[in-house]
Enzyme design. Sequence first.
Site, PDB file in Angstrom:
ATOM      1  N   CYS A 192       1.594   2.022  -1.268  1.00  0.00           N
ATOM      2  CA  CYS A 192       1.056   1.660   0.050  1.00  0.00           C
ATOM      3  C   CYS A 192       1.349   0.177   0.348  1.00  0.00           C
ATOM      4  O   CYS A 192       2.501  -0.178   0.559  1.00  0.00           O
ATOM      5  CB  CYS A 192      -0.414   2.033   0.138  1.00  0.00           C
ATOM      6  SG  CYS A 192      -0.941   2.207   1.842  1.00  0.00           S
ATOM      7  N   HIS A 241      -1.556   6.794  -2.063  1.00  0.00           N
ATOM      8  CA  HIS A 241      -2.355   6.225  -3.164  1.00  0.00           C
ATOM      9  C   HIS A 241      -2.449   7.219  -4.326  1.00  0.00           C
ATOM     10  O   HIS A 241      -3.462   7.908  -4.460  1.00  0.00           O
ATOM     11  CB  HIS A 241      -3.766   5.910  -2.661  1.00  0.00           C
ATOM     12  CG  HIS A 241      -3.845   4.691  -1.803  1.00  0.00           C
ATOM     13  ND1 HIS A 241      -4.247   3.468  -2.291  1.00  0.00           N
ATOM     14  CD2 HIS A 241      -3.567   4.502  -0.507  1.00  0.00           C
ATOM     15  CE1 HIS A 241      -4.216   2.574  -1.317  1.00  0.00           C
ATOM     16  NE2 HIS A 241      -3.801   3.179  -0.221  1.00  0.00           N
ATOM     17  N   GLU A 247      -3.154   6.748  -7.263  1.00  0.00           N
ATOM     18  CA  GLU A 247      -4.203   6.379  -8.235  1.00  0.00           C
ATOM     19  C   GLU A 247      -5.560   6.947  -7.841  1.00  0.00           C
ATOM     20  O   GLU A 247      -6.496   6.907  -8.638  1.00  0.00           O
ATOM     21  CB  GLU A 247      -4.268   4.847  -8.369  1.00  0.00           C
ATOM     22  CG  GLU A 247      -5.009   4.102  -7.268  1.00  0.00           C
ATOM     23  CD  GLU A 247      -4.240   4.006  -5.948  1.00  0.00           C
ATOM     24  OE1 GLU A 247      -3.148   4.594  -5.830  1.00  0.00           O
ATOM     25  OE2 GLU A 247      -4.762   3.355  -5.018  1.00  0.00           O
TER      26      GLU A 247
HETATM   27  N1  GLN Z   1      -1.827  -1.109   6.175  1.00  0.00           N
HETATM   28  C1  GLN Z   1      -1.952  -1.846   4.963  1.00  0.00           C
HETATM   29  C2  GLN Z   1      -1.022  -3.039   4.930  1.00  0.00           C
HETATM   30  O1  GLN Z   1      -0.358  -3.330   5.859  1.00  0.00           O
HETATM   31  C3  GLN Z   1      -1.686  -0.973   3.750  1.00  0.00           C
HETATM   32  C4  GLN Z   1      -2.812  -0.008   3.559  1.00  0.00           C
HETATM   33  C5  GLN Z   1      -3.014   0.440   2.143  1.00  0.00           C
HETATM   34  O2  GLN Z   1      -2.502  -0.145   1.182  1.00  0.00           O
HETATM   35  N2  GLN Z   1      -3.818   1.448   2.002  1.00  0.00           N
HETATM   36  O3  GLN Z   1      -0.962  -3.705   3.935  1.00  0.00           O
END
Ligand code: GLN
Length: 200
Positions: free
Chosen positions: A82, A181, A183
């Site tokens: 992410c 995610h 994890e």
């Molecule tokens: N939108 C977040 C960002 O720009 C990422 C979101 C996440 O890691 N769950 O960093």
Amino acid sequence: MAYPKTVGVLALQGDSRNHLALLADLGVTGVPVRTPEELGKVDALVVPGGESTAISLLLSTGGLLGPLRARLDEGLPAFGTCAGMILLAREITDGRPDQHHLDAIDVVVRRNAFGRQVDSFEADLEVTGVGGDPVHAVFIRAPVVESAGAGVDVLATIAGADGVDRPVVCRQGPVLVASFHPELTGDPRLHQLFLERAAG
Ligand code: GLN
């Protein structure tokens, strides 16, 4: 195949704890990384989800940005989830203009790509290289890959609101990135995929 000895989890901001727990389940020594000294001791690194702009700021104020770039240039295996995927990308769209990225994988990533209305959702994904049942993926304000270079393997895609499939799991050499995610579900298969390649 042996896994890397010591796997760091970048722990400046975001979800490092669940990654450390998953690594422990896999019998791997996982250590939080907050300083250049701690970075110097790891054989591979997980860059977790969280907020990429905050992690970017803390990387530069804490003096980790340069050392981390240098380790990645030398081939440090890295797994970005992410926000971690955003940080490892070659280019970020919809980022903050002062946001750093690490240029460790040849992808262009769009932040918050599923729109504000769809803050989070879950989906079952077929991931190339991951056997068994589909991977249950939790997406939270997730990015997608807008374009991937010729050297990048796309391991999973998902259709956006426009119906177009875009990559959400990619790999280039020892660098693996996922929009979601892994994890959070306790499923270790993405981490295993990373660790197998990181060891090889
Ligand atoms: N939108 C977040 C960002 O720009 C990422 C979101 C996440 O890691 N769950 O960093």
